[in-house]
Design an enzyme around this catalytic site. Structure first.
Site, mmCIF file in Angstrom:
data_model
loop_
_atom_site.group_PDB
_atom_site.id
_atom_site.type_symbol
_atom_site.label_atom_id
_atom_site.label_comp_id
_atom_site.label_asym_id
_atom_site.label_seq_id
_atom_site.Cartn_x
_atom_site.Cartn_y
_atom_site.Cartn_z
ATOM 1 N N GLU A 1 0.223 -16.945 16.145
ATOM 2 C CA GLU A 1 0.077 -17.240 17.568
ATOM 3 C C GLU A 1 0.969 -16.328 18.426
ATOM 4 O O GLU A 1 0.723 -16.148 19.622
ATOM 5 C CB GLU A 1 0.337 -18.713 17.873
ATOM 6 N N SER B 1 -14.444 3.240 -6.572
ATOM 7 C CA SER B 1 -14.961 2.533 -5.390
ATOM 8 C C SER B 1 -15.983 3.366 -4.604
ATOM 9 O O SER B 1 -17.065 2.875 -4.271
ATOM 10 C CB SER B 1 -13.802 2.176 -4.467
ATOM 11 N N GLY B 2 -15.650 4.612 -4.299
ATOM 12 C CA GLY B 2 -16.533 5.447 -3.475
ATOM 13 C C GLY B 2 -17.812 5.806 -4.210
ATOM 14 O O GLY B 2 -18.921 5.704 -3.655
ATOM 15 N N CYS C 1 -5.156 -1.238 -6.914
ATOM 16 C CA CYS C 1 -5.076 -2.390 -6.006
ATOM 17 C C CYS C 1 -5.152 -3.745 -6.722
ATOM 18 O O CYS C 1 -4.352 -4.635 -6.435
ATOM 19 C CB CYS C 1 -6.210 -2.356 -4.982
ATOM 20 N N HIS D 1 -1.842 -23.416 16.849
ATOM 21 C CA HIS D 1 -0.475 -23.904 16.709
ATOM 22 C C HIS D 1 -0.364 -24.984 15.640
ATOM 23 O O HIS D 1 -1.255 -25.822 15.562
ATOM 24 C CB HIS D 1 -0.007 -24.449 18.058
ATOM 25 N N LYS E 1 -2.309 -4.503 -9.361
ATOM 26 C CA LYS E 1 -1.081 -4.523 -8.543
ATOM 27 C C LYS E 1 -0.974 -5.831 -7.780
ATOM 28 O O LYS E 1 0.059 -6.487 -7.783
ATOM 29 C CB LYS E 1 -1.102 -3.304 -7.605
ATOM 30 N N THR F 1 -9.646 3.691 -10.009
ATOM 31 C CA THR F 1 -8.227 3.375 -9.825
ATOM 32 C C THR F 1 -8.031 1.980 -9.256
ATOM 33 O O THR F 1 -7.220 1.198 -9.755
ATOM 34 C CB THR F 1 -7.569 4.410 -8.887
ATOM 35 N N CYS F 2 -8.788 1.643 -8.215
ATOM 36 C CA CYS F 2 -8.537 0.377 -7.514
ATOM 37 C C CYS F 2 -8.639 -0.812 -8.460
ATOM 38 O O CYS F 2 -7.748 -1.657 -8.512
ATOM 39 C CB CYS F 2 -9.516 0.227 -6.352
ATOM 40 N N TYR G 1 3.842 3.820 -0.248
ATOM 41 C CA TYR G 1 3.237 2.520 -0.576
ATOM 42 C C TYR G 1 3.606 2.066 -1.994
ATOM 43 O O TYR G 1 4.044 0.941 -2.219
ATOM 44 C CB TYR G 1 1.708 2.639 -0.564
ATOM 45 N N GLU H 1 5.945 -1.108 -3.040
ATOM 46 C CA GLU H 1 5.242 -2.260 -3.631
ATOM 47 C C GLU H 1 5.767 -2.571 -5.033
ATOM 48 O O GLU H 1 6.012 -3.735 -5.381
ATOM 49 C CB GLU H 1 3.728 -1.994 -3.685
HETATM 50 P P1 NDP Z 1 2.640 8.142 -0.587
HETATM 51 O O1 NDP Z 1 2.069 9.388 -0.067
HETATM 52 O O2 NDP Z 1 2.497 6.887 0.204
HETATM 53 O O3 NDP Z 1 4.169 8.345 -0.901
HETATM 54 C C1 NDP Z 1 4.632 9.346 -1.724
HETATM 55 C C2 NDP Z 1 6.130 9.344 -1.649
HETATM 56 O O4 NDP Z 1 6.636 10.267 -2.594
HETATM 57 C C3 NDP Z 1 6.651 9.771 -0.294
HETATM 58 O O5 NDP Z 1 7.726 8.946 0.030
HETATM 59 C C4 NDP Z 1 7.082 11.211 -0.531
HETATM 60 O O6 NDP Z 1 8.152 11.590 0.279
HETATM 61 C C5 NDP Z 1 7.541 11.160 -1.964
HETATM 62 N N1 NDP Z 1 7.427 12.446 -2.641
HETATM 63 C C6 NDP Z 1 6.366 13.275 -2.672
HETATM 64 N N2 NDP Z 1 6.624 14.358 -3.416
HETATM 65 C C7 NDP Z 1 7.882 14.217 -3.862
HETATM 66 C C8 NDP Z 1 8.727 15.024 -4.677
HETATM 67 N N3 NDP Z 1 8.310 16.183 -5.160
HETATM 68 N N4 NDP Z 1 9.973 14.569 -4.936
HETATM 69 C C9 NDP Z 1 10.403 13.394 -4.437
HETATM 70 N N5 NDP Z 1 9.642 12.592 -3.671
HETATM 71 C C10 NDP Z 1 8.400 12.999 -3.382
HETATM 72 O O7 NDP Z 1 2.011 8.004 -2.052
HETATM 73 P P2 NDP Z 1 2.001 6.820 -3.077
HETATM 74 O O8 NDP Z 1 2.047 7.463 -4.391
HETATM 75 O O9 NDP Z 1 2.978 5.779 -2.738
HETATM 76 O O10 NDP Z 1 0.552 6.231 -2.838
HETATM 77 C C11 NDP Z 1 -0.609 7.069 -2.869
HETATM 78 C C12 NDP Z 1 -1.623 6.582 -1.900
HETATM 79 O O11 NDP Z 1 -2.210 5.409 -2.392
HETATM 80 C C13 NDP Z 1 -1.043 6.239 -0.552
HETATM 81 O O12 NDP Z 1 -1.204 7.310 0.321
HETATM 82 C C14 NDP Z 1 -1.830 5.062 -0.087
HETATM 83 O O13 NDP Z 1 -2.775 5.485 0.849
HETATM 84 C C15 NDP Z 1 -2.511 4.537 -1.326
HETATM 85 N N6 NDP Z 1 -2.001 3.200 -1.640
HETATM 86 C C16 NDP Z 1 -2.292 2.190 -0.804
HETATM 87 C C17 NDP Z 1 -1.846 0.924 -1.033
HETATM 88 C C18 NDP Z 1 -2.177 -0.157 -0.107
HETATM 89 O O14 NDP Z 1 -3.082 0.009 0.706
HETATM 90 N N7 NDP Z 1 -1.465 -1.269 -0.128
HETATM 91 C C19 NDP Z 1 -1.025 0.623 -2.212
HETATM 92 C C20 NDP Z 1 -0.739 1.786 -3.032
HETATM 93 C C21 NDP Z 1 -1.222 3.005 -2.745
HETATM 94 P P3 NDP Z 1 7.980 12.018 1.813
HETATM 95 O O15 NDP Z 1 7.953 10.758 2.609
HETATM 96 O O16 NDP Z 1 9.161 12.851 2.043
HETATM 97 O O17 NDP Z 1 6.696 12.780 1.893
#
Ligand code: NDP
Length: 459
Positions: free
Chosen positions: A440, A14-15, A47, A435, A50, A41-42, A177, A181
Site C-alpha cells: 500500500e 526458454s527462447g 532460475c 490494508h 535456484k 539454463t533456466c 545477480y 543470490e
Molecule cells: P552479472 O553481469 O549480473 O554480474 C557479473 C559480475 O561479475 C559483475 O559484478 C562483474 O563486475 C563481475 N565480473 C565480471 N568479470 C569479472 C572479472 N573478470 N573479475 C572479477 N569480477 C568480474 O552476471 P551474473 O553472472 O551474476 O548473471 C548473469 C545474468 O543472468 C545476469 O545478467 C542476469 O541478467 C541473469 N540472472 C538473472 C537472475 C534474476 O533475474 N533473478 C538471476 C541470475 C542471473 P562489474 O560490476 O564490475 O561488471
C-alpha cells in the site's frame, strides 16, 4: 524422419522452445536440437533450481520468527533431501518441456547441432545433415571464469546447484545477480559466506538505496564482504581452496564460486560457415527482428548478449515467430523490464534508478519509505523494507519503482502493468490502498522526500 524442415532450432532452452512451439502452431515443420536437457539454463541449472534453493534458505528465518507467534520449532536441515527433491522437480519439468514440444508436432532431437551453411545443420553424433529454410540459434550462455591461476578449483552456479555436501565456508566472487543470490542462499543454509567484488558496492546497475540497504542486511545476516578485491590465484588444500586476492591477502575457504558473468554459447556452432561473425562481447549480432547477418539465420536469448533474462528470451522467440511465420513484424520492447533478485531480503525493480532518472529527466520527485514490516513487529527482527518511487515532478509519469523486502518480486510484476501503460504518480494516487499490506506504500506516498531540479538534488 524427413530431413527437410521449415525451421531448425538449435538449443532447447526458454527462447528456443517457445519459438519452436509457436512456429509449429503456424504450420511450420520444425525440429529442435538439444545436446543436454530440454528446459535450458533456466529450468535445469538456473532460475528454477535456484528459486527452490532460495525457498529452502528462507526457512531458518521463518522458524526463528515463529517463536514470537507462539511456535517453538526445532528444525534440522538435510541437504541431500533438498537435492533429491530439486532433481525430481527438474526432471518433471524437463519431461513437460519435451512432451509439450512433441504435442505441437515439433521433432525433438538429442544431438549437437553444427551449422554447415545458411540452410544446413549437421547432427554431430548422428552424422546427418538437416536441410532447412531457416535456422534459429538459441544456445544460451555459460558461466564465465576469469583467467586466474587455479581457476579450475573454483565452481560456478552450475556446480553450486549440485554440490555433494554443503561446504562449511564459501567465497563467492562477483557483484551481480548470481553472486548476491547465491550469497543469500548459502547464508540462509548456515554456510559461513564471504563475497569478493572488484568495485565498491554490489549490483552496480541498480538504484543506490536498494544496493546499500541490501548490503547492510546481508552484512547483518553475517556476510563477510570484501570490496576492491579480486581473486588472483586458487590453490587446492586438504580442506578446501586457498585464495590469493588482488590486495595481497590470502585466506582459505571450503569452496570458491565464480559468479563473474556469463558468456554466449557460440563455440563449435559453425557460425563461420554461414558468414556470421561475433561482436565485441562475443555474442551474435541481430537486428530488431532477431535476424543475423545471414538472412536465413536468426538468434534469440542469451547468445545475442542483449538482456540475459528468461522472459526476454521467450519474448524474443515469440517476436521472431510473429515476424517470420505470421507476417506480423514484431520488435521486443526493451524499455521497461521488471526484474527480481531473489536475495533475502528480495529485490523487485523496474525503470530508472534515481541517478539515471536525475541525469535523464533533470526534474524528478523521489518518494522513499523505509519501515519494519508488520510480520517483524512481534519479534526481534529489525530489518526494514524499502519502497522507492521516482516520478517526473508534480504527479508526472512514474519513471522507476524499487522495492526491497518480502514479496518484492511478486509486487514488481504487478507494478510493471501500469508502468507499461505510462502511469503517472497521479494514477497511482487514484488506486485505493489494500490494508494492511506493505504494497500500500506504493499508492499512499503524499509528498516527495526530495526532488531534483535540473539534475541537482533539492531537499
Ligand atoms: P552479472 O553481469 O549480473 O554480474 C557479473 C559480475 O561479475 C559483475 O559484478 C562483474 O563486475 C563481475 N565480473 C565480471 N568479470 C569479472 C572479472 N573478470 N573479475 C572479477 N569480477 C568480474 O552476471 P551474473 O553472472 O551474476 O548473471 C548473469 C545474468 O543472468 C545476469 O545478467 C542476469 O541478467 C541473469 N540472472 C538473472 C537472475 C534474476 O533475474 N533473478 C538471476 C541470475 C542471473 P562489474 O560490476 O564490475 O561488471
Amino acid at each position: 524422419m524427413s530431413d527437410n524442415y521449415d525451421l531448425v532450432v538449435i538449443g532447447g532452452g526458454s527462447g528456443g522452445v517457445r519459438a519452436a512451439r509457436m512456429a509449429a502452431t503456424y504450420g511450420a515443420k520444425v525440429a529442435i536440437i538439444e545436446e543436454y536437457r530440454y528446459g535450458g539454463t533456466c529450468v535445469i541449472r538456473g532460475c528454477v533450481p535456484k528459486k527452490l534453493f532460495v525457498y529452502a534458505s528462507r526457512f531458518p528465518q521463518i522458524f526463528e520468527s515463529g517463536a514470537s507467534f507462539g511456535f517453538d520449532v526445532k528444525a534440522e536441515f538435510n541437504w541431500q533431501t533438498l537435492l533429491n527433491n530439486k532433481d525430481k522437480e527438474i526432471a518433471r519439468l524437463e519431461g513437460l518441456y519435451k512432451s509439450n514440444l512433441q504435442r505441437f508436432d515439433v521433432e525433438t532431437i538429442e544431438d549437437r547441432g553444427l551449422i554447415e551453411g545458411p540452410n544446413k545443420v549437421r547432427l554431430v553424433n548422428a552424422d546427418k545433415i538437416l536441410d532447412t529454410k531457416r535456422i534459429l540459434i538459441a544456445t544460451g550462455a555459460e558461466p564465465f571464469k576469469p583467467n586466474v591461476k587455479g581457476a579450475e578449483f573454483g565452481i560456478t552456479s552450475n556446480e553450486a546447484l549440485d554440490l555433494k555436501t554443503l561446504p562449511k565456508s564459501i567465497l563467492i566472487e562477483g557483484g551481480g545477480y548470481i553472486a548476491v543470490e547465491f550469497t543469500s542462499i548459502f547464508l540462509g543454509l548456515g554456510v559461513k559466506t564471504s563475497l569478493a567484488y572488484r568495485r565498491d558496492m554490489v549490483l552496480r546497475t541498480f538504484d543506490d538505496d536498494i544496493r546499500s540497504d541490501l548490503e547492510e542486511q546481508l552484512r547483518h545476516r553475517g556476510l563477510d564482504l570484501h570490496y576492491q578485491a579480486s581473486i588472483t590465484k586458487l590453490e587446492k588444500t586438504d580442506d578446501g581452496v586457498l585464495v590469493s586476492f588482488s590486495n595481497g591477502e590470502q585466506a582459505e575457504f571450503g569452496a570458491v564460486m565464480f559468479a563473474t558473468g556469463r558468456t554466449p554459447n557460440v563455440k563449435g556452432l559453425g557460425l563461420g560457415k554461414a558468414g556470421i561473425s561475433l561482436n565485441g562481447r562475443g555474442a551474435i549480432d541481430v537486428d530488431d527482428y532477431g535476424q543475423t547477418m545471414c538472412p536465413s539465420i536468426y538468434a534469440v536469448g542469451d547468445v545475442t548478449g542483449r538482456v540475459q533474462l528468461t522472459p526476454v528470451a521467450i519474448r524474443e522467440g515469440a517476436a521472431f515467430v510473429e515476424t517470420v511465420y505470421n507476417d506480423n513484424p514484431t520488435k521486443v520492447d526493451y524499455s521497461l523490464i521488471p526484474t527480481a533478485v531473489f536475495t533475502e531480503p528480495e529485490i523487485g525493480t523496474i525503470g530508472m534508478s534515481e541517478a539515471d532518472a536525475a541525469s535523464d529527466h533533470k526534474d524528478i520527485d523521489v518518494y522513499v519509505a523505509r519501515f519494519r514490516p508488520m510480520k517483524n513487529t512481534l519479534g526481534k527482527k529489525t530489518e526494514k523494507m524499502l519502497f522507492k518511487l521516482i516520478t517526473q515532478i508534480n504527479g508526472g509519469r512514474v519513471l522507476g519503482v524499487h522495492i526491497l523486502g518480502e514479496g518484492a518480486g511478486e509486487m514488481i510484476q504487478l507494478v510493471a502493468i501500469p508502468m507499461m501503460m505510462g502511469a503517472t504518480k497521479a494514477d497511482f494516487d487514484k488506486a485505493i490502498a489494500v490494508h494492511p499490506t506493505a504494497a500500500e506504500e506504493l499508492v499512499t506516498f503524499k509528498t516527495p522526500n526530495y526532488t531534483y531540479k535540473n539534475g541537482v538534488k533539492v531537499e
